[in-house]
Design an enzyme around this catalytic site. Structure first.
Site, PDB file in Angstrom:
ATOM      1  N   ARG A  92       0.831  -1.208   0.000  1.00  0.00           N
ATOM      2  CA  ARG A  92       0.000   0.000   0.000  1.00  0.00           C
ATOM      3  C   ARG A  92       0.869   1.264   0.000  1.00  0.00           C
ATOM      4  O   ARG A  92       0.522   2.265  -0.587  1.00  0.00           O
ATOM      5  CB  ARG A  92      -0.885  -0.010   1.252  1.00  0.00           C
ATOM      6  CG  ARG A  92      -2.145   0.784   1.166  1.00  0.00           C
ATOM      7  CD  ARG A  92      -2.918   0.794   2.493  1.00  0.00           C
ATOM      8  NE  ARG A  92      -2.957  -0.460   3.183  1.00  0.00           N
ATOM      9  CZ  ARG A  92      -3.887  -1.396   3.033  1.00  0.00           C
ATOM     10  NH1 ARG A  92      -4.874  -1.208   2.192  1.00  0.00           N
ATOM     11  NH2 ARG A  92      -3.838  -2.525   3.723  1.00  0.00           N
ATOM     12  N   TYR A  93       1.977   1.219   0.708  1.00  0.00           N
ATOM     13  CA  TYR A  93       2.892   2.362   0.820  1.00  0.00           C
ATOM     14  C   TYR A  93       4.216   1.956   0.172  1.00  0.00           C
ATOM     15  O   TYR A  93       4.610   0.786   0.221  1.00  0.00           O
ATOM     16  CB  TYR A  93       3.190   2.687   2.285  1.00  0.00           C
ATOM     17  CG  TYR A  93       1.983   2.986   3.137  1.00  0.00           C
ATOM     18  CD1 TYR A  93       1.466   4.281   3.208  1.00  0.00           C
ATOM     19  CD2 TYR A  93       1.373   1.988   3.885  1.00  0.00           C
ATOM     20  CE1 TYR A  93       0.374   4.562   4.013  1.00  0.00           C
ATOM     21  CE2 TYR A  93       0.280   2.264   4.691  1.00  0.00           C
ATOM     22  CZ  TYR A  93      -0.218   3.551   4.750  1.00  0.00           C
ATOM     23  OH  TYR A  93      -1.297   3.823   5.536  1.00  0.00           O
ATOM     24  N   ARG A  96       6.864  -0.090   2.601  1.00  0.00           N
ATOM     25  CA  ARG A  96       6.539  -1.260   3.423  1.00  0.00           C
ATOM     26  C   ARG A  96       5.510  -2.153   2.748  1.00  0.00           C
ATOM     27  O   ARG A  96       4.708  -1.664   1.930  1.00  0.00           O
ATOM     28  CB  ARG A  96       6.090  -0.852   4.831  1.00  0.00           C
ATOM     29  CG  ARG A  96       4.705  -0.308   4.957  1.00  0.00           C
ATOM     30  CD  ARG A  96       4.605   0.728   6.077  1.00  0.00           C
ATOM     31  NE  ARG A  96       4.944   2.026   5.551  1.00  0.00           N
ATOM     32  CZ  ARG A  96       4.312   3.169   5.866  1.00  0.00           C
ATOM     33  NH1 ARG A  96       3.363   3.169   6.767  1.00  0.00           N
ATOM     34  NH2 ARG A  96       4.649   4.301   5.315  1.00  0.00           N
ATOM     35  N   CYS A 105      -6.013 -17.750  13.083  1.00  0.00           N
ATOM     36  CA  CYS A 105      -5.780 -16.969  14.308  1.00  0.00           C
ATOM     37  C   CYS A 105      -6.059 -17.852  15.523  1.00  0.00           C
ATOM     38  O   CYS A 105      -6.836 -18.805  15.427  1.00  0.00           O
ATOM     39  CB  CYS A 105      -6.735 -15.782  14.379  1.00  0.00           C
ATOM     40  SG  CYS A 105      -6.542 -14.609  13.040  1.00  0.00           S
ATOM     41  N   CYS A 109     -11.905 -12.617  16.469  1.00  0.00           N
ATOM     42  CA  CYS A 109     -12.521 -11.445  17.076  1.00  0.00           C
ATOM     43  C   CYS A 109     -13.764 -11.101  16.256  1.00  0.00           C
ATOM     44  O   CYS A 109     -13.707 -11.061  15.020  1.00  0.00           O
ATOM     45  CB  CYS A 109     -11.534 -10.286  17.062  1.00  0.00           C
ATOM     46  SG  CYS A 109      -9.916 -10.781  17.690  1.00  0.00           S
ATOM     47  N   CYS A 112     -13.384  -8.247  13.648  1.00  0.00           N
ATOM     48  CA  CYS A 112     -12.159  -8.259  12.831  1.00  0.00           C
ATOM     49  C   CYS A 112     -12.371  -7.605  11.460  1.00  0.00           C
ATOM     50  O   CYS A 112     -13.331  -7.907  10.757  1.00  0.00           O
ATOM     51  CB  CYS A 112     -11.710  -9.699  12.628  1.00  0.00           C
ATOM     52  SG  CYS A 112     -10.287  -9.829  11.525  1.00  0.00           S
ATOM     53  N   ARG A 114     -10.574  -8.153   8.942  1.00  0.00           N
ATOM     54  CA  ARG A 114     -10.306  -9.145   7.886  1.00  0.00           C
ATOM     55  C   ARG A 114     -11.195 -10.378   8.075  1.00  0.00           C
ATOM     56  O   ARG A 114     -10.819 -11.483   7.700  1.00  0.00           O
ATOM     57  CB  ARG A 114      -8.825  -9.558   7.885  1.00  0.00           C
ATOM     58  CG  ARG A 114      -7.888  -8.463   7.504  1.00  0.00           C
ATOM     59  CD  ARG A 114      -6.572  -8.976   6.904  1.00  0.00           C
ATOM     60  NE  ARG A 114      -5.786  -7.845   6.461  1.00  0.00           N
ATOM     61  CZ  ARG A 114      -4.743  -7.350   7.125  1.00  0.00           C
ATOM     62  NH1 ARG A 114      -4.327  -7.921   8.234  1.00  0.00           N
ATOM     63  NH2 ARG A 114      -4.101  -6.297   6.663  1.00  0.00           N
ATOM     64  N   ASP A 273     -13.091  -0.498  11.817  1.00  0.00           N
ATOM     65  CA  ASP A 273     -13.286  -0.478  10.363  1.00  0.00           C
ATOM     66  C   ASP A 273     -14.701  -0.922   9.993  1.00  0.00           C
ATOM     67  O   ASP A 273     -15.419  -1.534  10.796  1.00  0.00           O
ATOM     68  CB  ASP A 273     -12.259  -1.406   9.694  1.00  0.00           C
ATOM     69  CG  ASP A 273     -10.847  -0.875   9.872  1.00  0.00           C
ATOM     70  OD1 ASP A 273     -10.633   0.303   9.563  1.00  0.00           O
ATOM     71  OD2 ASP A 273      -9.980  -1.641  10.334  1.00  0.00           O
ATOM     72  N   ASP A 310      -8.196   3.814   9.205  1.00  0.00           N
ATOM     73  CA  ASP A 310      -7.807   3.308   7.888  1.00  0.00           C
ATOM     74  C   ASP A 310      -8.866   3.798   6.919  1.00  0.00           C
ATOM     75  O   ASP A 310     -10.036   3.415   7.025  1.00  0.00           O
ATOM     76  CB  ASP A 310      -7.760   1.769   7.896  1.00  0.00           C
ATOM     77  CG  ASP A 310      -6.349   1.260   8.014  1.00  0.00           C
ATOM     78  OD1 ASP A 310      -5.546   1.579   7.109  1.00  0.00           O
ATOM     79  OD2 ASP A 310      -6.051   0.580   9.003  1.00  0.00           O
ATOM     80  N   LYS A 317      -3.628   4.868   6.341  1.00  0.00           N
ATOM     81  CA  LYS A 317      -4.007   5.149   7.723  1.00  0.00           C
ATOM     82  C   LYS A 317      -3.693   6.613   8.019  1.00  0.00           C
ATOM     83  O   LYS A 317      -2.624   7.092   7.647  1.00  0.00           O
ATOM     84  CB  LYS A 317      -3.133   4.243   8.600  1.00  0.00           C
ATOM     85  CG  LYS A 317      -3.700   3.916   9.949  1.00  0.00           C
ATOM     86  CD  LYS A 317      -2.696   3.081  10.719  1.00  0.00           C
ATOM     87  CE  LYS A 317      -2.944   1.608  10.694  1.00  0.00           C
ATOM     88  NZ  LYS A 317      -2.791   0.820   9.634  1.00  0.00           N
TER      89      LYS A 317
HETATM   90  S1  SF4 Z   1      -8.429  -9.077  14.791  1.00  0.00           S
HETATM   91 FE1  SF4 Z   1      -8.765 -10.535  13.100  1.00  0.00          FE
HETATM   92  S2  SF4 Z   1      -6.702 -11.046  12.370  1.00  0.00           S
HETATM   93 FE2  SF4 Z   1      -6.479 -10.177  14.451  1.00  0.00          FE
HETATM   94  S3  SF4 Z   1      -6.558 -11.950  15.854  1.00  0.00           S
HETATM   95 FE3  SF4 Z   1      -8.642 -11.125  15.718  1.00  0.00          FE
HETATM   96  S4  SF4 Z   1      -9.570 -12.378  14.101  1.00  0.00           S
HETATM   97 FE4  SF4 Z   1      -7.358 -12.619  13.861  1.00  0.00          FE
END
Ligand code: SF4
Length: 348
Positions: A92-93, A96, A105, A109, A112, A114, A273, A310, A317
């Site tokens: 993206r940049y 990096r 994971c 979460c 999340c 993603r 997000d 973001d 960001k």
């Molecule tokens: S925020 Fe998303 S990528 Fe990070 S640990 Fe939780 S589920 Fe996994």
């Protein structure tokens, strides 16, 4: 407190553990068809099954509201796909890249960003795909920093992680290797000698630790962080601002003080997000700025993170305030706000 011998991964596990009533099964089975579930024993032990507002439970126990998508939400809220030149890499940049060797994971979460990409079924990169990522990084001398994320890179086998770190360490122009992880908090037993030795490098290795509530930083988590830091790896933190979980000045203050007392530098407080089915977690930006204003008067600069957004679509960001300085009517003058909310005129 729920005493789980292993990670809870199915709706049935959560019902058996008393975390959700059987009547919610049909709804939550639909959530589970779409988004992965995992609650490690360490997190299960922390949560209060009798409290629907428990800040640990709300982060990990699925909720039927995850099926409700609002118009602005997007399966790829920060534009990973737009900036992905090859599988497993986001550029993206100029200086990096993100390297995503695995989509798995230790916990999933519920907020999340993603969430459409992570999960136990999501295949990681094959050796050939990983080699292609290394070739891409090698061919771009502007790449100064590689952020290993996913998924959570610290759930990779130490041997695989060591291969990744070793290979990146041989690329001259890569100066910094940063690993984004929740493992030291949600599965601290993984931070052992084998994993620490996998992270060894001549390059500057950093860990960015994701934690959202002071209760997550148990004694075991603190010890895992101490081991990482004692092995020469600095830790910075990232926290997502979450409605009903940490959108409270005393909670954030306790969290950031806990980080600093463990020698972890608070780095980012993220505006949540626009991931699908997460509206019930999002605060307004006004509310986030007000929290940051109040923290300014309560915490030293060492304990202040940047409040960041973001930009949806993948435009990067940016810090989103609050602002303390505004132009005054007289040229060369500024109006500045102190931490008590008083205005002052200055020149400069
Ligand atoms: S925020 Fe998303 S990528 Fe990070 S640990 Fe939780 S589920 Fe996994």
């Amino acid at each position: 407190m729920v005493d789980a011998p292993a990670t809870l991964r199915r709706v049935g596990d959560l019902i058996a553990a008393g975390l959700i009533p059987n009547e919610r099964r049909a709804d939550l089975d639909r959530v589970a068809e779409r988004y992965a579930i995992a609650i490690t024993p360490e997190m299960a032990r922390l949560l209060d099954p009798g409290d629907p507002t428990d800040p640990i439970a709300r982060q990990f126990v699925p909720d039927r509201r995850e099926l409700d998508m609002v118009a602005a939400e997007n399966a790829d809220p920060i534009g990973d796909h737009t900036h992905s030149p090859i599988k497993g890499l986001v550029h993206r940049y100029p200086d990096r890249v993100l390297l995503k060797p695995s989509h798995a994971c230790p916990v999933y979460c519920r907020f999340c960003f993603r969430r459409e990409m992570v999960g136990p079924g999501g295949e990681g990169l094959t050796s050939a795909e990983l080699a292609a990522c290394f070739d891409y990084i090698r061919a771009k001398p502007a790449i100064w920093e590689v952020v290993i994320t996913g998924g959570d890179p610290l759930i990779l086998a130490p041997r695989r992680l060591a291969e990744i770190i070793e290979t990146l360490s041989t690329i001259d122009h890569v100066a910094v290797i940063r690993l984004h992880t929740r493992v030291p908090v949600v599965d601290p037993r993984r931070i052992d000698t084998a994993l620490l030795s996998a992270l060894r490098s001549d390059k500057a290795v950093f860990v960015a630790l994701h934690a959202n509530h002071p209760r997550e930083i148990t004694d075991a988590a603190a010890q895992a962080c101490r081991l990482i830091i004692a092995s020469g790896i600095p830790i910075v933190s990232q926290t997502v601002l979450l409605k009903g979980i940490n959108d409270d000045v005393a909670v954030l203050e306790a969290l950031f003080r806990r980080f600093v007392s463990l020698r972890i530098k608070p780095y980012y407080l993220h505006q949540a997000d626009l991931a699908p089915g997460t509206a019930h977690f999002r605060t307004t930006i006004d509310a986030g700025q007000e929290l940051m204003r109040r923290l300014r008067g309560r915490l030293s600069g060492l304990a202040q993170p940047h409040y960041v957004l973001d930009i949806p679509g993948g435009y990067g960001k940016v810090p989103i305030g609050p602002e303390y300085l505004t132009g005054a009517e007289t040229p060369g003058c500024w109006e500045v706000l102190d931490y008590l909310g008083n205005h002052h005129q200055i020149t400069g």
